[in-house]
Design an enzyme around this catalytic site. Structure first.
Site: not given
Lengths: 254, 394
Positions: A45, A56
């Protein structure tokens, strides 16, 4: 068949690595990919950095901020990946937030991905209903798979919906958390993994969040197809640059 | 009839919706399924109304500002939200949301704050209800707004610095969202403005709608009609404006004026005038107008007023702007400061700097002599004293 779909049919547990494009140095994107392929990971990814990555934790936030400071842009990423298929045969996924894709133009973005040889996208803040109503046709036109997330809080009913709309894998977020927030799995994860296994979904599942070493990789893949390592990989990249990538991958695989 | 309210999916025209990662889906879905039901419960309404009356001090007066009116040759009314407990309209929303959180069985509250006004209003209602409270605030704002940090602490809240990104309001909001992702079951997130994923913009607008509900009957008493010719409010995220406009959105004869912060000027690169400088995008789970780079990275706005310095704007306002239902005016730091001082001298009211922007429109917008212009006086200026001292060398 899409490279992701072919890979998912291989008879093994898959190791997928997430890294932020343009980090630690702006020109590291392609070298990181090449090291990863050489060391035997199964899928990658590529993180498209965003100023406000709200799902995140600190590690990926900091790598995104650094990449943007390095001058990373969507256009720059496409330029770096222009000839990626000359050397890279791994399935490649671009993972990022929806706003930069929206500004590039969803169709233009998908078209560019197709030209380069990107196989799929993960856009956590593009909701399922909006994807189906507005963008699914475009993704399909350019041969891109869209991977959806589920979490321990996702209801069975919604998991079935997501399974129906998935053509690649389901990204199984291991716990209610941002990336890199937790390490190791407990009772909650075990019952979540069992619950999903018992649902016998048509889409294979790959687990992400909370996987940092061989032990957590093995635990995550007991009943699933594979696992994704992001924050732990970026931490070692921060510490060692691109040189020690093979050592890190070997420590998981062997 | 065309409506300027949210539809059932939380869209105002093309704006709004819930662009959230799956980790937030259950949280927002629980709220979406319950908020209208809970707000319609008689016991909820009764408790909300009671607290607004006895604790907040509502109804707030609608005051005819005679000297200001004489100066500008029109009839100016001020809706005195500055007289609310905690000094601004923010508390209308936090009272509503804390009652909502209790009914949803939540025992922990998180919030974001920029200047600290919403943080104080949240810490206040958490103290009132005896519920744990964590407020995220950008590290830079913590340094700039020490008195409000102290207030929150006195009220029992924990103030956590947001250390990511530009360390201001948008980052505090990111941190609050991350906290909610990590604590999806026991925690309610009290967003302070009409921003964020559906149902927040609609829910916050409904809690703030008490402002225009009161203006209607108050104006009827004073002018014999419920509808003014114009309703004016400053817009950062846009919660005081949403409340002031709410019952007038679908009354076409009422002109809606939104006042944004031009900062040092729209073209200076130091501005927060989102309607002029923003493009359609996604911020904090909502599709709206926002200030961003061509590459879709969210940029840092600037205004002398911390409460207007948000890179986005609520989806209701984005729609009012693009549909031309609302007239958008931007006011510089200098013009706002002068208008704030003018209100002190003419009416004996010290307004917040945010509010001062709304008071500064008279150089840009001409009104007729018998126009009735209602300005939402969203907050008082005590918190801005240091800024006024520095600016005017007092």
């Amino acid at each position: 068949m899409n490279r992701i779909q072919s890979k998912l049919q291989e008879n093994k547990k898959l190791l997928s690595i997430y890294f932020t494009a343009g980090y630690p140095k702006i020109e590291d994107t392609l070298p990181v990919l090449q090291h990863l392929q050489k060391s035997g990971v199964d899928m990658v990814e590529i993180g498209l950095p965003f100023s406000d990555p709200l799902a995140d934790g600190p590690t990926i936030q900091e790598s995104s901020t650094a990449a943007l400071r390095n001058g990373m842009t969507t256009e720059k990423l496409f330029e770096q990946l222009k000839n990626v298929r000359d050397t890279i045969t791994l399935p490649l996924i671009i993972m990022g937030y929806f706003n930069p894709v929206l500004q590039y133009g969803v169709e233009a973005f998908c078209k560019k991905c197709n030209e380069i040889g990107i196989d799929g996208l993960i856009l956590p803040d593009l909701p399922l209903d909006v994807y189906v109503e507005e963008y699914e046709a475009t993704f399909k036109k350019y041969g891109l798979l869209n991977m959806f997330l589920i979490t321990p809080q996702t209801s069975d009913e919604r998991i079935r919906q997501i399974d129906n709309s998935s053509e690649g894998f389901i990204y199984m977020v291991s716990s209610a958390s941002t990336t890199g927030a937790k390490s190791g799995f407990g009772q909650e994860q075990e019952s979540y993994f069992n619950r999903i296994a018992e649902m016998k979904l048509k889409s294979p599942q790959i687990v992400g969040f909370g996987i940092s070493n061989k032990e957590t990789f093995n635990a995550a893949t007991k009943s699933t197809k594979g696992a994704i390592i992001g924050s732990a990989f970026i931490k070692q990249l921060t510490a060692n640059g691109t040189e020690k990538i093979a050592d890190f991958v070997n420590s998981i695989k062997n | 009839m065309k409506s300027y309210h949210a539809n059932e999916k939380g869209y105002y025209g093309e704006f709004g919706g819930a662009f959230i990662p799956e980790m937030l889906y259950p949280n927002c879905e629980e709220l979406r399924q319950n908020y209208l039901k809970i707000m319609a419960e008689p016991s909820f309404k009764e408790e909300f109304d009671q607290l607004l009356k006895d604790y907040v001090g509502r109804p707030t007066p609608l005051y005819f500002a005679e000297r200001l009116s004489n100066k500008y040759g029109t009839k100016i009314y001020l809706k005195r939200e500055d007289l609310c407990h905690t000094g601004a309209h923010k508390v209308n929303n936090t009272i509503g949301q804390i009652l909502m959180a209790k009914r949803l069985g939540k025992n922990r509250i998180i919030a974001e704050t920029g200047a600290g006004q919403h943080g104080v209003a949240t810490a206040t209602v958490c103290a009132l209800m005896g519920i744990e409270c964590v407020v995220y605030m950008g590290e830079i704002d913590i340094a700039r707004q020490a008195p409000n940090v102290a207030r929150m602490k006195m009220l029992g809240a924990e103030v956590r610095p947001a250390l990511s990104g530009s360390r201001t309001l948008k980052d505090a909001t990111n941190e609050a969202i991350r906290d909610w992702i990590n604590n999806p079951v026991d925690t309610h997130y009290i967003i302070g403005s009409v921003v964020g994923p559906h149902p927040y913009p609609d829910m916050v607008a409904r809690f703030q709608s008490v402002i225009s509900e009161e203006i209607k009957w108050q104006l009827k008493e004073k002018e014999g009609r419920e509808n003014p010719d114009y309703v004016v409010a400053c817009v950062g995220g846009g919660s005081n404006a949403a409340g002031a406009y709410y019952h007038y959105l679908d009354e076409p004869e009422v002109g809606i004026i939104a006042v944004e912060a031009a900062g040092k000027g729209i073209d200076t690169g130091e501005s927060a005038a989102t309607s002029a400088l923003g493009k359609v995008g996604i911020i904090h789970g909502s599709k709206t107008l926002l200030m961003q780079t061509p590459d879709g990275q969210i940029t840092e706005p600037y205004s002398i007023s911390a409460g207007l310095d948000y890179p986005g704007v609520g989806p209701m306002h984005a729609h009012l702007f693009t549909s031309k239902r609302g007239e958008f005016i931007s006011i510089t730091d200098d013009d706002a400061m002068q208008a704030g001082l003018e209100l002190c001298k003419l009416e004996g009211i010290i307004p917040a700097i945010e509010t001062s922007h709304a008071l500064a429109i008279f150089d840009q917008k001409q009104f007729k002599k018998d126009d009735v212009v209602v300005i939402n006086l969203s907050g008082r200026g005590d918190k801005d004293l240091q800024n006024f001292i520095d600016y005017f060398k007092l």
